[in-house]
Design a protein around this motif. Structure first.
Motif, PDB file in Angstrom:
ATOM      1  N   GLN A  97       0.607  -1.219  -0.028  1.00 23.10           N
ATOM      2  CA  GLN A  97       0.052  -0.176   0.098  1.00 23.10           C
ATOM      3  C   GLN A  97       0.815   1.237  -0.014  1.00 23.10           C
ATOM      4  O   GLN A  97       0.311   2.437  -0.142  1.00 23.10           O
ATOM      5  N   SER A  98       2.017   1.048   0.029  1.00 21.57           N
ATOM      6  CA  SER A  98       3.014   2.214  -0.049  1.00 21.57           C
ATOM      7  C   SER A  98       4.496   2.120  -0.552  1.00 21.57           C
ATOM      8  O   SER A  98       4.731   0.713  -0.495  1.00 21.57           O
ATOM      9  N   ILE A  99       5.176   2.834  -0.834  1.00 21.38           N
ATOM     10  CA  ILE A  99       6.531   2.771  -1.199  1.00 21.38           C
ATOM     11  C   ILE A  99       7.297   3.419  -0.343  1.00 21.38           C
ATOM     12  O   ILE A  99       7.235   4.809   0.038  1.00 21.38           O
ATOM     13  N   VAL A 100       8.672   2.997   0.226  1.00 21.22           N
ATOM     14  CA  VAL A 100       9.657   3.426   1.032  1.00 21.22           C
ATOM     15  C   VAL A 100      10.961   3.290   0.455  1.00 21.22           C
ATOM     16  O   VAL A 100      11.344   2.139  -0.076  1.00 21.22           O
ATOM     17  N   ILE A 101      11.755   4.350   0.487  1.00 19.69           N
ATOM     18  CA  ILE A 101      12.967   4.430  -0.192  1.00 19.69           C
ATOM     19  C   ILE A 101      13.882   5.386   0.504  1.00 19.69           C
ATOM     20  O   ILE A 101      13.352   6.220   1.060  1.00 19.69           O
ATOM     21  N   THR A 102      15.162   5.114   0.616  1.00 15.26           N
ATOM     22  CA  THR A 102      16.150   5.882   1.176  1.00 15.26           C
ATOM     23  C   THR A 102      16.626   6.881   0.146  1.00 15.26           C
ATOM     24  O   THR A 102      16.826   6.328  -0.915  1.00 15.26           O
ATOM     25  N   GLN A 103      16.706   7.952   0.428  1.00 11.02           N
ATOM     26  CA  GLN A 103      17.113   8.704  -0.648  1.00 11.02           C
ATOM     27  C   GLN A 103      18.400   8.600  -1.435  1.00 11.02           C
ATOM     28  O   GLN A 103      19.375   7.915  -0.879  1.00 11.02           O
ATOM     29  N   CYS A 104      18.223   8.518  -2.734  1.00 14.39           N
ATOM     30  CA  CYS A 104      19.414   7.718  -3.565  1.00 14.39           C
ATOM     31  C   CYS A 104      20.456   8.720  -3.822  1.00 14.39           C
ATOM     32  O   CYS A 104      20.638   9.864  -3.545  1.00 14.39           O
ATOM     33  N   GLY A 105      21.840   8.166  -4.377  1.00 13.72           N
ATOM     34  CA  GLY A 105      22.928   9.003  -4.374  1.00 13.72           C
ATOM     35  C   GLY A 105      22.939   9.990  -5.688  1.00 13.72           C
ATOM     36  O   GLY A 105      23.952  10.865  -5.715  1.00 13.72           O
ATOM     37  N   GLU A 106      22.185   9.587  -6.494  1.00 12.38           N
ATOM     38  CA  GLU A 106      22.270  10.318  -7.789  1.00 12.38           C
ATOM     39  C   GLU A 106      21.112  11.058  -8.318  1.00 12.38           C
ATOM     40  O   GLU A 106      20.027  10.570  -8.181  1.00 12.38           O
ATOM     41  N   TYR A 107      21.337  11.885  -8.645  1.00 17.05           N
ATOM     42  CA  TYR A 107      20.287  13.079  -8.994  1.00 17.05           C
ATOM     43  C   TYR A 107      19.344  12.427 -10.340  1.00 17.05           C
ATOM     44  O   TYR A 107      18.232  12.515 -10.110  1.00 17.05           O
ATOM     45  N   ARG A 108      20.122  11.858 -11.113  1.00 15.41           N
ATOM     46  CA  ARG A 108      19.309  11.295 -12.307  1.00 15.41           C
ATOM     47  C   ARG A 108      18.365  10.497 -11.986  1.00 15.41           C
ATOM     48  O   ARG A 108      17.013  10.463 -12.148  1.00 15.41           O
ATOM     49  N   LEU A 109      18.727   9.360 -10.855  1.00 16.88           N
ATOM     50  CA  LEU A 109      17.854   8.743 -10.304  1.00 16.88           C
ATOM     51  C   LEU A 109      16.740   9.015  -9.538  1.00 16.88           C
ATOM     52  O   LEU A 109      15.752   8.730  -9.455  1.00 16.88           O
ATOM     53  N   GLN A 110      17.223   9.898  -8.567  1.00 20.09           N
ATOM     54  CA  GLN A 110      16.389  10.344  -7.766  1.00 20.09           C
ATOM     55  C   GLN A 110      15.005  11.402  -8.352  1.00 20.09           C
ATOM     56  O   GLN A 110      13.910  11.142  -8.094  1.00 20.09           O
ATOM     57  N   GLN A 111      15.240  11.763  -9.765  1.00 24.10           N
ATOM     58  CA  GLN A 111      14.155  12.438 -10.424  1.00 24.10           C
ATOM     59  C   GLN A 111      13.430  11.481 -10.757  1.00 24.10           C
ATOM     60  O   GLN A 111      12.078  11.647 -10.847  1.00 24.10           O
ATOM     61  N   GLU A 112      13.934  10.334 -11.294  1.00 20.03           N
ATOM     62  CA  GLU A 112      12.831   9.043 -11.520  1.00 20.03           C
ATOM     63  C   GLU A 112      12.077   8.689 -10.534  1.00 20.03           C
ATOM     64  O   GLU A 112      10.721   8.426 -10.461  1.00 20.03           O
ATOM     65  N   ILE A 113      12.688   8.518  -9.437  1.00 18.94           N
ATOM     66  CA  ILE A 113      12.007   8.028  -8.242  1.00 18.94           C
ATOM     67  C   ILE A 113      10.911   9.122  -7.561  1.00 18.94           C
ATOM     68  O   ILE A 113       9.881   8.726  -7.448  1.00 18.94           O
TER      69      ILE A 113
END
Ligand code: SF4
Length: 509
Positions: A97-113
């Motif tokens: 029912q939800s998604i959890v993630i730790t902030q990623c290291g790369e700007y490119r991937l963080q935009q996707e997330i």
């Protein structure tokens, strides 16, 4: 409420924020996806390290009773990127029912997330990555209003904040930084104690076969892979460094010796950057070794500075300045990267040694990176985009948050001095002072314009001449410019002609 907990390939840490409070009905997702394995042409060892460490980490999580969704690399798979993997997991486990993630290291991937909440119509929680000592809001507060963002002052704040090597408010030994003690050339007969290496187990052997099949054209040979791929082995490797190598790491951290790719370097950046080692644990071990009298202060301070100073600083800077930072090209460097960066076939012994270490181990130590491959790229005006892509691809410890500020800022001075107070430009004399390469080189380090002249020499003066406007008033380069101005016009013309000739035949050097 069951959650999908997404663990990225550089988040292989039991203490990962998103793993705290994980419950039995949560699903943990780890995915080997083509997008991450191929956005630059990564060295084979880097792919093996990450895939194998992911598989080992997943096995531990499974043993601990967590429910896992693990996606193995498959070149034919429809699951091409992390977002596809999330889609797949949510289809497989519709109760989530939800998604959890730790902030990623790369700007490119963080935009996707950042798009996931909208894309999957589920709440998305992005947790701050507290494996770093300085969280991003703290770094932003530190940077606010400052004209210059110098690492040294940030580092002092981190020393006070962590209490590492502190006596109350005073730094241990009375000085913050012992770098001036850390620039000795290394006697060539000093006994070397190599870092620990590890024979591949069955899981790693499977990954090696996969990499040989799907990434055959990438740099390196999969068959000599010997990095640790578990937290346990990475800690063993680090303790070996503390006990056997650290005492001499300080003195010789800038030294280079023929056929000695590691000298007294820990190579643990490879482990800490993918999450196998914990920075606080490492720093405490180093501090203990100093307190027990096993290592001198200059070694302990120099090492701790790399972790709580430099590493945290470049990460803060990256997130503060992206995405604009990636576009900086302050010195208009556009020349194509010569082929020897990939194959190492050059008569320049120093370059050949730095690239050989890179090809053999997906690693070369910081002076190779800064003063050989980096210095040459700076002097020759090599393309910022191609050089930063190269560093990102070929080193096992390279992720964009750490690689980009180090390469674009420190090595290439493309950010106009945001990170460094001067360009790290040097002639062959520096390399000769810090290594035994020049004695074993086809070029003559004492020559500048002769047929056998060391290419670094004319390129160095040409660099100063080309950028006189940018750097002429920099007090740290005053002596260099004064030496250039002292030369006669005919000398200058001969040097500039030699540099032009060198730049025209980079592939033949
Ligand atoms: Fe490098 Fe020049 Fe020394 Fe050769 S002579 S090893 S090219 S610095």
């Amino acid at each position: 409420m069951a959650r999908l907990i997404v663990i990225l390939d550089d988040q292989l840490s039991p203490a990962l924020p998103s793993l705290q409070n994980a419950a039995a009905d949560d699903v943990l997702l780890l995915a080997e996806v083509a997008a991450e394995a191929s956005y630059v042409q990564h060295h084979k060892h880097k792919i093996i390290l990450i895939f194998s460490a992911m598989r080992h980490f997943a096995a531990v999580l499974q043993q601990q009773g967590y429910q896992l969704c693990y996606i193995h690399y498959d070149s034919q798979s429809q699951i091409k990127c992390i977002t596809d993997a999330v889609q797949h997991a949510l289809t497989q486990y519709p109760h989530l029912q939800s998604i959890v993630i730790t902030q990623c290291g790369e700007y490119r991937l963080q935009q996707e997330i950042n798009n996931w909440q909208q894309r999957f119509s589920l709440p998305l929680q992005i947790l701050s990555d507290d494996r770093f000592i300085c969280d991003l809001p703290r770094f932003t507060r530190w940077a606010q209003g400052k004209k210059q963002l110098r690492m040294e002052y940030f580092y002092r704040e981190m020393r006070r904040y962590t209490g590492l090597l502190m006596q109350g408010d005073t730094p241990e030994g009375g000085k913050w930084n012992y770098d001036t003690d850390n620039r000795k050339a290394c006697p060539h007969d000093l006994q070397q104690i190599p870092p620990l290496h590890f024979a591949p187990d069955d899981i790693t052997a499977e990954v090696i076969a996969l990499v040989n099949q799907h990434f055959a054209a990438n740099m390196g040979s999969a068959d000599n892979f010997s990095y640790a791929v578990t937290g346990k082995d990475a800690r063993r490797a680090f303790l070996h460094f503390v006990q056997q190598q650290l005492a001499q790491f300080g003195d010789y951290q800038d030294a280079m010796l023929l056929d000695q790719p590691f000298l007294f370097h820990s190579i643990c950046s490879v482990y800490v950057n993918c999450g196998l080692l914990d920075v606080r644990w490492m720093c405490n071990k180093v501090q203990q070794a100093y307190q027990q009298g096993l290592v001198p202060l200059n070694a302990a301070e120099g090492f701790i500075r790399q972790l709580i100073g430099w590493r945290e600083y470049v990460r803060g800077l990256y997130w503060l300045l992206m995405p604009d930072y990636k576009q900086y090209n302050g010195l208009n460097a556009e020349r194509p990267l010569p082929g020897f960066y990939w194959h190492g076939n050059t008569q320049m012994r120093c370059m050949q040694q730095a690239v050989k270490s890179t090809i053999d181990h997906a690693y070369s130590h910081h002076i190779h990176r800064l003063m050989i491959t980096g210095n040459f790229a700076l002097l020759a005006g090599l393309s910022v985009k191609q050089v930063t892509d190269w560093y990102l691809a070929v080193y096992a410890d390279a992720y964009e948050w750490v690689e980009l500020p180090n390469t674009l800022g420190m090595v290439l001075f493309a950010d106009g001095g945001v990170l460094a107070s001067k360009p790290y430009a040097a002639s062959g004399a520096y390399i000769n002072r810090m290594s035994n390469y020049c004695k074993n080189c086809a070029y003559n380090v004492k020559h500048t314009t002769e047929a056998d002249a060391c290419p670094f020499n004319a390129l160095y003066w040409d660099f100063l001449h080309r950028h006189q406007q940018q750097f002429g008033a920099n007090p740290r380069l005053a002596l260099a410019f004064a030496n250039w101005q002292k030369r006669s016009d005919s000398d200058k013309a001969a040097i500039l002609a030699k540099a032009a000739n060198t730049l025209n035949r980079l592939e033949q050097l």
